[in-house]
Design an enzyme around this catalytic site. Structure first.
Site, PDB file in Angstrom:
ATOM      1  N   ASP A 135       0.775  -1.334   0.058  1.00 15.83           N
ATOM      2  CA  ASP A 135      -0.057   0.021   0.143  1.00 15.83           C
ATOM      3  C   ASP A 135       0.768   1.228  -0.194  1.00 15.83           C
ATOM      4  O   ASP A 135       0.309   2.347   0.408  1.00 15.83           O
ATOM      5  CB  ASP A 135      -1.017  -0.051   1.210  1.00 15.83           C
ATOM      6  CG  ASP A 135      -1.945   1.013   1.036  1.00 15.83           C
ATOM      7  OD1 ASP A 135      -2.475   1.360   0.121  1.00 15.83           O
ATOM      8  OD2 ASP A 135      -2.645   1.379   2.165  1.00 15.83           O
ATOM      9  N   CYS A 195     -23.914  -3.724   0.515  1.00 12.66           N
ATOM     10  CA  CYS A 195     -22.808  -2.894   0.771  1.00 12.66           C
ATOM     11  C   CYS A 195     -23.117  -1.561   0.065  1.00 12.66           C
ATOM     12  O   CYS A 195     -23.132  -0.361   0.741  1.00 12.66           O
ATOM     13  CB  CYS A 195     -21.532  -3.311  -0.084  1.00 12.66           C
ATOM     14  SG  CYS A 195     -21.552  -3.771  -2.093  1.00 12.66           S
ATOM     15  N   CYS A 215     -17.161   9.041  -0.847  1.00 11.02           N
ATOM     16  CA  CYS A 215     -16.721   8.174   0.306  1.00 11.02           C
ATOM     17  C   CYS A 215     -16.158   8.832   1.549  1.00 11.02           C
ATOM     18  O   CYS A 215     -15.207   9.608   1.505  1.00 11.02           O
ATOM     19  CB  CYS A 215     -15.867   7.351  -0.345  1.00 11.02           C
ATOM     20  SG  CYS A 215     -15.061   6.165   0.818  1.00 11.02           S
ATOM     21  N   CYS A 249     -21.631  -6.771   4.380  1.00  6.19           N
ATOM     22  CA  CYS A 249     -21.175  -7.777   3.422  1.00  6.19           C
ATOM     23  C   CYS A 249     -21.619  -9.120   3.903  1.00  6.19           C
ATOM     24  O   CYS A 249     -21.061  -9.532   5.204  1.00  6.19           O
ATOM     25  CB  CYS A 249     -19.738  -7.953   2.970  1.00  6.19           C
ATOM     26  SG  CYS A 249     -19.691  -9.428   1.620  1.00  6.19           S
TER      27      CYS A 249
END
Length: 348
Positions: A135, A195, A215, A249
């Site tokens: 990342d 979701c 978001c 989820c």
């Protein structure tokens, strides 16, 4: 020379020995569909102010775009499953809700240390070239993990694992070895849209598409200026990230609580009182969040988020602290304090 199949089996065994929970291998070239989806995301401006998404787009499209010598990508996952549903705290407005991944120690440190140990062993054993990522570089981790069979990208664009639900940290090792590729995992979202429906800001224009500008994770972490007023109410008490789409989820019924103590919530971050967080100065902020991924956004952005959450409490007892911050040295904190003050005084 060992047969490639034997090498792959040895790699997986070593990865398990080092504490990785998921392992898979894919080629160093991704499909044109992946590249097209990424280009469309950037062309529509859905990356917001994350300029690196655009400037290093060609690196992110496939492993060979970043390192032409790459032949295989070894994809690894570490489970960070929480003990409880992270949405429980959303009903306690006096406390700040922090994304599960940031409640413990910085995962970059643990996963990268483990990746480097694995990489050293690979080089010593097979005399190859490789590069390690977690990342911190333009690497398409989720498409690669899907291609390597670790799971699939769900309608929320995040990874879904049949073994760990939504809770996997990903790491990648690019190598110049040609390794047998695993079968990509098939999409098992079906007709479910849990979701998408869970998102407080409607950040999904369509299934498998996200607009980062809407978001909450992007807004509270990556976005540096004042957050658009249209989203401030929707933040609720989310002060760093958001897990709503992940937690919704249904595949989380297979999730397991992480065995890594480092990923368990620190006592002070499991349910931190907003009243304690809003008074942090820069030095105290750095002390409190030492070793935490939260530290990288800095005191000003963090206190900005806390002030929005305080504005959403409706509790006028916060007014003295809010009034003090109306005179803060930074514009973004003063703006958030002014908004919170107006909410608490009923002047919105």
């Amino acid at each position: 020379m060992r047969p490639p199949g034997d090498i792959r089996a040895e790699l997986e065994a070593k990865a398990t020995e080092l504490g990785f929970d998921a392992f898979g291998v894919t080629g160093a070239v991704l499909s044109e569909e992946v590249s097209a989806r990424l280009r469309d995301f950037v062309a529509k401006g859905r990356h917001g102010t994350m300029e690196w998404m655009e400037t290093r787009l060609h690196h992110r499209e496939s492993p060979q775009g970043l390192w032409p010598e790459a032949r295989s990508a070894i994809m690894l996952g570490v489970n960070y499953g929480p003990k409880d549903d992270p949405r429980l705290l959303l009903d306690a407005p006096e406390y700040g809700n922090i994304s599960v991944y940031a409640r413990g120690k910085d995962y970059h440190d643990l996963v990268k240390k483990r990746l480097k140990a694995f990489a050293r062993w690979i080089v010593e054993t097979y005399d190859c070239e490789l590069k390690v990522f977690v990342d911190t570089a333009p690497v398409p981790e989720k498409p690669l993990a899907s291609a390597a069979g670790l799971g699939w990208q769900g309608k929320h664009t995040n990874m879904v694992s049949p073994r760990f639900g939504s809770w996997l940290f990903l790491g990648a090792i690019y190598t110049d070895m040609n390794l047998p590729e695993d079968t990509p995992h098939r999409d098992q979202c079906g007709s479910c849209r849990a979701c998408i429906d869970a998102c407080p800001t409607n950040a999904f224009p369509a299934p498998y598409q996200i607009d980062a500008r809407r978001c909450i994770s992007y807004l509270t972490i990556e976005h540096k200026g004042p957050i658009d007023e249209v989203y401030r109410r929707a933040l609720g008490n989310r002060i760093y990230g958001c897990d709503d789409c992940l937690a919704a989820c249904p595949w989380n019924k297979f999730a397991k609580t992480s065995h890594e103590a480092a990923f368990h919530a620190r006592v002070e971050l499991g349910a931190p009182a907003l009243a304690d967080l809003v008074v942090l100065d820069d030095a105290t902020f750095r002390e409190v969040f030492s070793g935490s991924p939260i530290k990288r956004i800095g005191r000003d952005r963090f206190v900005r988020n806390v002030l929005y959450a305080i504005g959403n409490t409706g509790d006028r007892e916060h007014l003295p602290a809010v009034n003090n911050l109306c005179h803060d040295a930074t514009d973004v904190v003063r703006d958030a304090a002014g908004w919170a003050k107006a909410q608490l005084e009923g002047e919105a």
